[in-house]
Scaffold this motif. Sequence first.
Motif, PDB file in Angstrom:
ATOM      1  N   ASP A 154      71.755  48.045  14.450  1.00 52.45           N
ATOM      2  CA  ASP A 154      72.493  47.110  15.284  1.00 52.45           C
ATOM      3  C   ASP A 154      71.852  47.133  16.671  1.00 52.45           C
ATOM      4  O   ASP A 154      71.904  48.155  17.367  1.00 52.45           O
ATOM      5  N   GLN A 155      71.256  46.020  17.076  1.00 50.23           N
ATOM      6  CA  GLN A 155      70.554  45.959  18.347  1.00 50.23           C
ATOM      7  C   GLN A 155      71.502  46.100  19.539  1.00 50.23           C
ATOM      8  O   GLN A 155      71.054  46.333  20.665  1.00 50.23           O
ATOM      9  N   VAL A 168      68.758  59.309  15.520  1.00 46.23           N
ATOM     10  CA  VAL A 168      68.999  57.968  16.024  1.00 46.23           C
ATOM     11  C   VAL A 168      67.934  57.017  15.494  1.00 46.23           C
ATOM     12  O   VAL A 168      66.755  57.380  15.386  1.00 46.23           O
ATOM     13  N   THR A 169      68.339  55.834  15.094  1.00 42.97           N
ATOM     14  CA  THR A 169      67.575  54.741  14.474  1.00 42.97           C
ATOM     15  C   THR A 169      67.236  55.010  13.005  1.00 42.97           C
ATOM     16  O   THR A 169      66.627  54.160  12.365  1.00 42.97           O
ATOM     17  N   ASP A 170      67.642  56.138  12.440  1.00 43.33           N
ATOM     18  CA  ASP A 170      67.481  56.390  11.008  1.00 43.33           C
ATOM     19  C   ASP A 170      68.775  56.005  10.285  1.00 43.33           C
ATOM     20  O   ASP A 170      69.615  55.302  10.820  1.00 43.33           O
ATOM     21  N   ALA A 179      66.033  52.050  24.329  1.00 43.56           N
ATOM     22  CA  ALA A 179      65.996  50.582  24.415  1.00 43.56           C
ATOM     23  C   ALA A 179      64.660  50.005  23.963  1.00 43.56           C
ATOM     24  O   ALA A 179      64.624  49.105  23.108  1.00 43.56           O
ATOM     25  N   PRO A 180      63.507  50.465  24.479  1.00 45.35           N
ATOM     26  CA  PRO A 180      62.245  49.896  23.999  1.00 45.35           C
ATOM     27  C   PRO A 180      61.961  50.218  22.537  1.00 45.35           C
ATOM     28  O   PRO A 180      61.373  49.398  21.821  1.00 45.35           O
ATOM     29  N   PHE A 181      62.377  51.394  22.091  1.00 50.05           N
ATOM     30  CA  PHE A 181      62.167  51.764  20.692  1.00 50.05           C
ATOM     31  C   PHE A 181      62.963  50.838  19.789  1.00 50.05           C
ATOM     32  O   PHE A 181      62.443  50.297  18.804  1.00 50.05           O
ATOM     33  N   LEU A 182      64.227  50.634  20.120  1.00 49.37           N
ATOM     34  CA  LEU A 182      65.073  49.754  19.320  1.00 49.37           C
ATOM     35  C   LEU A 182      64.526  48.330  19.305  1.00 49.37           C
ATOM     36  O   LEU A 182      64.483  47.670  18.257  1.00 49.37           O
ATOM     37  N   LEU A 183      64.093  47.860  20.456  1.00 53.52           N
ATOM     38  CA  LEU A 183      63.588  46.491  20.565  1.00 53.52           C
ATOM     39  C   LEU A 183      62.354  46.275  19.691  1.00 53.52           C
ATOM     40  O   LEU A 183      62.115  45.157  19.199  1.00 53.52           O
TER      41      LEU A 183
END
Length: 304
Positions: free
Chosen positions: A218-219, A69-71, A177-181
């Motif tokens: 995508d946030q 996730v997030t990669d 959520a905090p990681f993405l932000l």
Amino acid sequence: MTTDAGVGSATGGAVVHGDAGAPGGAGDAGDAVVVHRSERTLGVDGRPVGYTVWGRPGDALPVLLLHGVTDSAETWDPVARLLAADRLVVGVDARGHGRTPLGEGPFTIASLAVDAAAVLRHVADGPVLVVGHSMGGLVATELTLTEPGLVAGLVLEDPAWDTGGVATPDGVPPFLAPFLLSFAGVDAETLEARSRATQQDFADDEHGPWARSKAQLDQRLVHVPHDWSGRAWVEALADVRVPVTLVTGDVGRGALVGAAHVERVRALLGDRFTHVAVPGVGHSVRREGREAFLAALDGALGRV
């Protein structure tokens, strides 16, 4: 229904880990070769799914790479170039990552496996070695269970069997959520500088792909329902009939998979299971211990 649109993107040379004649195709350090790379989009039931292809079909077993996730698929590039000297290597962008739109439905492990299966059927003529990191390890397991004819072997790089606490009511892992932000509105150049300052154990060529993947996120990902727990992932491995290689780091350095997980999988799989423990690395085993990770892939290729 699937349709395919290519985005021309030939790339330059790479140092091959091993010679083409070695079992599994990775082996010892070898000569520089030119590895073809292309970024493509596949239409799956009217939805675009981005994927990347390295190398070309040949006699060697193809490899499918599934990111965390997030990669994105691009984050596999340093490893994929080394694998692709004599085989086809494919990486798929999960929904909301890389070049795959998030779409309107829920974000589920099952749906990501459906996308990966569609890409595999489009680009590969037979079963492949499936390699998944973190969340990608769950997707790889789901793919192996639901589409066993597509999978010759399974490699799990510190899979996300434990996402670190209670999920939100919508199933979103608590860390996300905090990681993405932390990446919102930050350009790739700034993120690369951040990575070089804070992730100094990464191999040098890992920082750029890591940063670009974060800039593409995508946030809205944390604003749709998630389902990461459609299966009890460790117990589900009992139904996997292909060789399974589990690659782990040190829990004290951030790895997710501990000794109890390893022993349970060993009990479930018996001689179908190989555990590769890489000391001194955390959750991103391949980024911090590439040679050991490539050796683990070489062993997995040999077993299938």
